[in-house]
Design a protein around this motif. Structure first.
Motif, short mmCIF file in Angstrom:
data_model
loop_
_atom_site.label_atom_id
_atom_site.label_comp_id
_atom_site.label_asym_id
_atom_site.label_seq_id
_atom_site.Cartn_x
_atom_site.Cartn_y
_atom_site.Cartn_z
N THR A 31 -4.38 8.32 0.60
CA THR A 31 -4.90 7.28 1.48
C THR A 31 -5.93 6.45 0.73
O THR A 31 -6.81 5.85 1.31
CB THR A 31 -5.53 7.89 2.74
OG1 THR A 31 -6.52 8.83 2.33
CG2 THR A 31 -4.50 8.61 3.58
N GLY B 143 -4.51 9.16 -8.55
CA GLY B 143 -4.53 8.62 -9.90
C GLY B 143 -3.18 8.05 -10.33
O GLY B 143 -2.87 7.97 -11.50
N ALA C 109 -5.53 1.64 -3.22
CA ALA C 109 -4.30 0.98 -3.62
C ALA C 109 -3.17 1.34 -2.67
O ALA C 109 -2.35 0.51 -2.29
CB ALA C 109 -3.94 1.36 -5.05
N CYS D 12 -2.03 5.04 -8.87
CA CYS D 12 -2.13 3.87 -8.01
C CYS D 12 -1.07 2.81 -8.33
O CYS D 12 -0.69 2.03 -7.46
CB CYS D 12 -3.50 3.24 -8.12
SG CYS D 12 -4.82 4.43 -8.25
N GLY D 13 -0.62 2.77 -9.58
CA GLY D 13 0.39 1.79 -9.95
C GLY D 13 1.68 1.98 -9.18
O GLY D 13 2.47 1.06 -9.03
N GLN D 14 1.89 3.18 -8.67
CA GLN D 14 3.12 3.47 -7.94
C GLN D 14 2.89 3.56 -6.43
O GLN D 14 3.68 4.14 -5.71
CB GLN D 14 3.70 4.79 -8.39
CG GLN D 14 4.00 4.86 -9.85
CD GLN D 14 4.32 6.28 -10.22
OE1 GLN D 14 5.31 6.84 -9.77
NE2 GLN D 14 3.46 6.90 -11.00
N ARG E 82 6.05 4.80 -4.63
CA ARG E 82 6.70 3.63 -4.04
C ARG E 82 7.46 3.97 -2.76
O ARG E 82 8.64 3.66 -2.60
CB ARG E 82 7.66 2.98 -5.03
CG ARG E 82 6.94 2.45 -6.25
CD ARG E 82 7.89 1.89 -7.25
NE ARG E 82 7.21 1.63 -8.51
CZ ARG E 82 6.52 0.52 -8.77
NH1 ARG E 82 6.43 -0.43 -7.89
NH2 ARG E 82 5.92 0.37 -9.92
N HIS F 118 -3.55 2.36 0.43
CA HIS F 118 -3.87 1.79 1.74
C HIS F 118 -3.34 0.37 1.85
O HIS F 118 -2.67 0.02 2.81
CB HIS F 118 -5.38 1.83 1.96
CG HIS F 118 -5.81 1.29 3.29
ND1 HIS F 118 -5.66 2.00 4.45
CD2 HIS F 118 -6.38 0.11 3.63
CE1 HIS F 118 -6.13 1.27 5.46
NE2 HIS F 118 -6.57 0.12 4.99
N VAL F 119 -3.63 -0.46 0.83
CA VAL F 119 -3.18 -1.85 0.95
C VAL F 119 -1.67 -1.97 0.74
O VAL F 119 -1.09 -3.00 1.05
CB VAL F 119 -3.92 -2.85 0.02
CG1 VAL F 119 -5.40 -2.83 0.29
CG2 VAL F 119 -3.65 -2.58 -1.43
N ARG F 120 -1.04 -0.92 0.26
CA ARG F 120 0.43 -0.98 0.16
C ARG F 120 1.09 -0.13 1.24
O ARG F 120 2.24 0.31 1.08
CB ARG F 120 0.90 -0.56 -1.22
CG ARG F 120 0.69 -1.66 -2.25
CD ARG F 120 1.60 -1.46 -3.45
NE ARG F 120 1.44 -2.54 -4.42
CZ ARG F 120 2.08 -2.58 -5.57
NH1 ARG F 120 2.92 -1.63 -5.90
NH2 ARG F 120 1.91 -3.58 -6.40
N GLY F 121 0.35 0.15 2.31
CA GLY F 121 1.00 0.67 3.52
C GLY F 121 1.06 2.18 3.67
O GLY F 121 1.99 2.70 4.29
#
Ligand SMILES: Cc1cc2nc3c(=O)[nH]c(=O)nc-3n(C[C@H](O)[C@H](O)[C@H](O)COP(=O)(O)O)c2cc1C
Ligand code: SF4
Ligand code: FES
Lengths: 591, 163
Positions: free
Chosen positions: B90, B132, B93, B134-136, B149, B95-98
């Motif tokens: 949660t 850690g 990164a 966050c890119g995914q 994702r 959070h803003v991606r849902g």
């Protein structure tokens, strides 16, 4: 052994292992195993579902590679020295070498600290040594006094990368000056900011640079025992560090009498147990001592009375990683990069609603716009940029008007944000600013250790007000109270957690006040995020009565006859939005 | 020993021999409490009360201190957990991606609140702040496997595969 080529496989997909194995098999079949080394590293750039393969030293970048392409790459590129055009990542005419540097993502970066991440095998000390590793340590131990080391680091202008940006050389000097015999050195690898993963990538991708940096620091301050305090959520990093420490010991680069200089240094790993506040230096030391990780007032500073009451130097992972570079290339080289008061580069973790996510390393002083638009490729899905959060829960939210702000310690703090550890989360118009402030405050409220009143009570009260705002139940007076609470907490809390927890609130109030007022006065959330302020409705003219929405609605709130327009029962709707996602006729709208 | 069998041993109120052996190693060590608790928990899946009492005795610490430390850190658990621990990120990164929608979906599907375990002992739902990766984003871990994702539907089908 010297390799002619390195092949790096960067992938989050399941076939990465198969591709690696295929490379190894094909190379063995051509008797090239000793000349080409295959490495897998998931983190080079992670904007893609496909497997990327980079061939060094050229840095040629192949994408969408499948196991069956491997023989072709080996045959063409490695043996015949021709690029496999179909798989090239960038456009290629015969005059240029297609390489990583030509990608937008890499062009504006300056990879110094990250230079080895993804291009060496982090589990092999020889790879590190071959790329100038441990040379700085050799130079320091054989040709420099501790005072000279400190002077060099001071001259370079390196500032701490863990948050506050204190001058590293000065900090070392304070500790070195203490007369006490026993001193400790700590590396802060607690990286708790949600949205940040730079330290993890360094620990996993180049663990020896941290060990080397720490050993140099230990020599400078006169410590013979060091600790790396690392988050328990990073099991791979822990494994690689342990492996690196063992290898360094075996090579005599760590332990007793390093390089025959008479200097000895031992390194231990301490795994954290899951508390954000333990990233704060005094709490971290309490945790190593086996206590609850609660901060204590400073002074005395760790340099005077730290771990077990002894003088202690504590720095961040990235800070230590910079040290070998400074001593190898010299302070003048280092201080030529960056701005007047912020030297060198900074690693950021680009995340959120942006096209290219991943780690980037840029010279200090670059603008936010360059990072977000040029390197990050701009906002995802052609949406509009709204804000960028820098520095995690202690940082601030900056609006579009600040995109040309240079990224350095002082400009950022003037704008109400902080460099922090380097999390950079981009938000677009589908993000609600009040919700973001609430999100961060929820985090800090949960992580407050409860030792001092302003933070323990202040964060809870602020969170209550933010919750009321997002439910449409607050007044303008509440907004004033919120602002006052934020200031009191900032000015009176005991440690950095409480002192910075209000930053997201204060910065969003400063730049996005009208959005707060909209929630309060018009009960409107323009991003459509605050569920108490939105309603789902079915547009009768568009509804064909297919009942797809009825099947996904978890509460049975949608009613109607087959093939006739449906209706949403307001009282039963929990506003999950599942129906809107499902409807193929755009018949469901949110207002 | 499987986690389930261990739980059975421990609810009988006796202290297993294993824990005594682990504790021997930490006796008299500086700052030994947290690593000792970590190893015990790795071994039993959680920290049962009788084990905490043994820790206090062996390390010569007041039980209140052991309890204080065990409840301060998010990593320690005083009650048994599910066979599969769902660690849903949660963090910012995610959070803003849902990740919020995923949380809702899992909660309603498994009937769990954060921190709870399903009645059949299969799943424990544990929100965490940043894995850690966050890119995914949005990301979830089920035990040691990372899934990135995600959409709410994908998250459910991931959980299906652990049933
Ligand atoms: C709540 C809180 C959390 C922190 N978390 C971290 C962290 O995860 N990593 C880190 O290096 N520093 C963190 N810090 C900063 C440390 O207290 C300390 O300033 C830093 O480790 C010093 O290293 P530097 O001078 O190299 O930056 C945190 C500070 C606070 C107040
Ligand atoms: S500011 Fe918050 S986290 Fe820091 S000591 Fe006070 S209560 Fe604890
Ligand atoms: S915020 Fe979810 S992995 Fe970092």
């Amino acid at each position: 052994m010297l390799y002619r080529n390195h092949i790096l496989i960067s992938s989050h997909t399941a076939d990465a292992a198969a591709i690696k194995e295929r490379f190894e098999r094909e190379l063995a079949a051509r008797k090239l195993s000793g000349a080409v080394k295959v490495i897998s590293s998931p983190d080079l750039i992670d904007d893609s579902e496909e497997t990327l393969v980079v061939v060094y030293p050229e840095g040629t970048f192949y994408r969408g590679v499948k196991a069956d392409d491997v023989p072709h790459i080996v045959e063409e590129h490695l043996i015949k020295g021709r690029f496999v055009k179909e798989l090239l990542r960038c456009e290629y005419d015969d005059s240029t070498v297609p390489s990583l540097d030509r990608l937008d993502f890499f062009r504006k970066q300056q990879r110094l600290v990250l230079r080895r991440c993804g291009s060496i095998d982090p589990e092999d000390i020889n790879d590190y040594i071959r790329t100038d590793g441990y040379q700085a340590l050799a130079k320091v131990l054989t040709a420099m006094t501790p005072a000279e080391v400190i002077a060099e680091v001071k001259k370079a202008g390196l500032r701490g990368r863990g948050g506050a940006g204190f001058l590293t050389g000065l900090k070392w000097e304070f500790c070195a000056r203490e007369p006490e015999k026993v001193k400790y050195l700590i590396c802060n690898a607690d990286e708790g900011d949600p949205g940040a993963f730079m330290d993890r990538s360094l620990l996993e991708g180049d663990p020896h640079s941290i060990i080397e940096g720490m050993t140099i620091a230990a020599y400078a301050i006169g410590a013979s025992q060091g600790y790396i305090y690392i988050r328990a959520e990073y099991p791979l990093a822990v494994r690689r560090l342990k492996n690196a420490i063992a290898q360094a010991e075996e090579y005599g680069l760590l332990g007793e009498n390093i390089f025959g200089s008479g200097f000895s240094f031992k390194l231990l790993i301490k795994e954290g147990a899951g508390a954000f506040v333990c990233g704060e230096e005094t709490a971290l030391m309490a945790s190593i001592e086996g206590n609850r990780g609660m901060p204590r007032p400073r002074p005395p500073f760790p340099a005077q009375k730290g771990l077990w009451g002894k003088p202690t130097n504590i720095n961040n992972v990235e800070t230590y990683s910079n040290v070998p570079l400074i001593l190898l290339k010299g302070a003048d080289f280092y201080s030529s990069i960056g701005t007047e008061k912020s030297k060198g580069t900074k690693v950021f973790a680009l995340a959120g609603r942006i096209k290219n996510t991943g780690l980037v390393e840029v010279p200090m002083g670059i603008t936010l716009r360059e990072i977000i638009e040029d390197i990050g490729g701009g906002v995802q899905d052609n949406r509009k940029f709204k804000a960028v959060q820098i520095g995690g829960p202690s940082g601030g939210c900056l609006p579009r008007s600040h995109l040309d702000l240079p990224v350095d310690y002082d400009s950022l703090s003037q704008a109400g944000a902080i460099m922090g550890s380097g999390g950079l989360v981009v938000m677009d118009e589908t993000t609600c600013i009040v919700d973001v402030a609430k999100f961060f405050l929820k985090f800090t409220t949960a992580e407050s250790c409860g030792k001092c009143v302003p933070c323990r009570e202040g964060t809870t009260r602020m969170l209550e007000i933010l919750e009321a705002i997002t439910r449409g139940q607050a007044t303008l007076h509440d907004l004033e109270v919120l602002e006052r609470l934020a200031r009191v907490c900032k000015n009176t809390a005991l440690c950095g957690l409480g002192q910075t927890a209000p930053n997201p609130v204060l910065s969003t109030l400063r730049y996005f006040r009208e959005e707060y007022e909209e929630h309060i006065l018009q009960h409107k959330c323009r991003a459509g995020v605050c569920s108490d302020l939105i309603q789902y409705q079915i547009v009768a003219e568009r509804c064909v009565g297919c009942q797809a929405c009825v099947r996904v609605c978890p509460t049975g709130a949608i009613r109607g006859e087959k093939k006739a327009p449906h209706k949403i029962e307001v009282l039963d709707c929990i506003k999950c939005g599942a129906c809107m996602e499902k409807c193929r006729f755009d018949a469901i709208i949110r207002s | 020993m499987k986690a389930v069998e261990k739980t059975a041993v421990l609810t009988s109120g006796t202290v297993p021999k294993e824990s005594l052996e682990i504790l021997q190693k930490y006796k008299g060590g500086k700052g030994a409490l947290i690593p000792a608790l970590q190893e015990l928990q790795a071994n039993f899946g959680y920290l049962p009360e009788p084990v905490l009492e043994e820790v206090a005795k062996h390390l010569n610490l007041p039980l209140s201190k052991v309890y204080g430390v065990a409840t301060f850190y998010a990593q320690f658990h005083l009650s048994p957990r599910g066979l599969y621990v769902i660690r849903l990120c949660t963090g910012t990164a995610c959070h803003v991606r849902g990740s919020g929608a995923i949380m809702q979906k899992i909660r309603s599907e498994l009937g769990l609140k954060p921190g709870e375990t399903t009645a059949d002992g299969r799943f424990t739902l544990e929100p965490v702040a940043c894995l850690g990766a966050c890119g995914q984003a949005p990301v979830m871990m089920v035990n040691d496997d990372t899934h990135g994702r995600l959409t709410p539907e994908m998250a459910l089908s991931v959980l299906e595969s652990y049933k």
